[in-house]
Design an enzyme around this catalytic site. Sequence first.
Site, PDB file in Angstrom:
ATOM      1  N   SER A   1       0.715  -1.411   0.077  1.00 24.69           N
ATOM      2  CA  SER A   1       0.091  -0.078   0.022  1.00 24.69           C
ATOM      3  C   SER A   1       0.689   1.196   0.124  1.00 24.69           C
ATOM      4  O   SER A   1       1.579   1.385  -1.000  1.00 24.69           O
ATOM      5  CB  SER A   1      -0.848   0.045   1.260  1.00 24.69           C
ATOM      6  OG  SER A   1      -1.862   1.081   1.068  1.00 24.69           O
TER       7      SER A   1
ATOM      8  N   ASP B   1      -9.605  -5.494  -4.538  1.00 27.92           N
ATOM      9  CA  ASP B   1      -9.196  -4.688  -3.665  1.00 27.92           C
ATOM     10  C   ASP B   1     -10.110  -3.274  -3.936  1.00 27.92           C
ATOM     11  O   ASP B   1     -10.067  -2.630  -4.919  1.00 27.92           O
ATOM     12  CB  ASP B   1      -7.744  -4.318  -4.045  1.00 27.92           C
ATOM     13  CG  ASP B   1      -6.961  -3.190  -3.056  1.00 27.92           C
ATOM     14  OD1 ASP B   1      -7.847  -2.328  -2.553  1.00 27.92           O
ATOM     15  OD2 ASP B   1      -5.939  -3.274  -2.923  1.00 27.92           O
TER      16      ASP B   1
ATOM     17  N   HIS C   1      -7.239  -5.977  -0.056  1.00 25.82           N
ATOM     18  CA  HIS C   1      -6.126  -5.153   0.339  1.00 25.82           C
ATOM     19  C   HIS C   1      -5.350  -5.600   1.838  1.00 25.82           C
ATOM     20  O   HIS C   1      -4.567  -4.749   2.313  1.00 25.82           O
ATOM     21  CB  HIS C   1      -6.656  -3.720   0.699  1.00 25.82           C
ATOM     22  CG  HIS C   1      -5.656  -2.761   0.383  1.00 25.82           C
ATOM     23  ND1 HIS C   1      -4.821  -2.261  -0.648  1.00 25.82           N
ATOM     24  CD2 HIS C   1      -4.808  -1.904   1.246  1.00 25.82           C
ATOM     25  CE1 HIS C   1      -4.004  -1.531  -0.597  1.00 25.82           C
ATOM     26  NE2 HIS C   1      -3.831  -1.074   0.800  1.00 25.82           N
TER      27      HIS C   1
END
Length: 252
Positions: free
Chosen positions: A119, A196, A230
Amino acid sequence: MKFAVYLPPKAETGKCPVLCWLSGLTCTEQNFISKSGYHQATSEHGLVIAPDTTPRGCNIKGEEDSWGFGTGAGFSVNDTEDLWKTSYRMYSYLGKELPHLVNDNFPVDPQKMSIFGHSTGGHGALICALKNPGKYKSVSAFAPLCNPVLCHWSKKAFIGYLGTDQIKWEAYDATYLVKSYPGSQLDILIDQGKDDEFLSDGQLLPDNFIAACTEKKIPVGFRLQEGCDHSYYFIATFIADHIRHHAKYLNV
């Protein structure tokens, strides 16, 4: 600043290559260590260093007000705005201070270092590699913010840390950096979960980065993974692949 270190069995008899992991928003140095399932693959290949994502307890006004700005949300930049510029210098910490600490205190080979992350940490891994040609043997990322200048998620942080001049933002944006990358060949691996929510919301923008890499003839192994989101479950599923990716370059 805290950081976690994993020493493989090899550390008892010799120097190890270093693999630096950068976590995402709200994480500490413990998230990767406790959730990613890295142990078996890493025990065969090298030392892992996992730093915290920001300083903590700086008593800066507003540092605890938002999960996307301040504590736990360093974005791997050297802040230039008055409130933050003394304490929030994560880019320098990751690229200079932390490697020196590791080199001075652990049995490592300073010439063999790679970097990866998730991320905003994936964003950090990409920009650290692109801003320092030759420093890292390889780079990979899980669901990275690939073009934060265009990402609503990062704009608040960039304005707060760097001001409103977008030229400053571009110095910490992988899609811009790769367009002027002057270094030797860099082999990049990116895994992205197809489910995601931040991908579908236009926050991650991997297509922009891949297009820039293609134009620059820099190879990117981009894998869109079915059924993955995610989370750290996603990371744990493919962490061994990433460690093997880095081992190709660290163990030569």
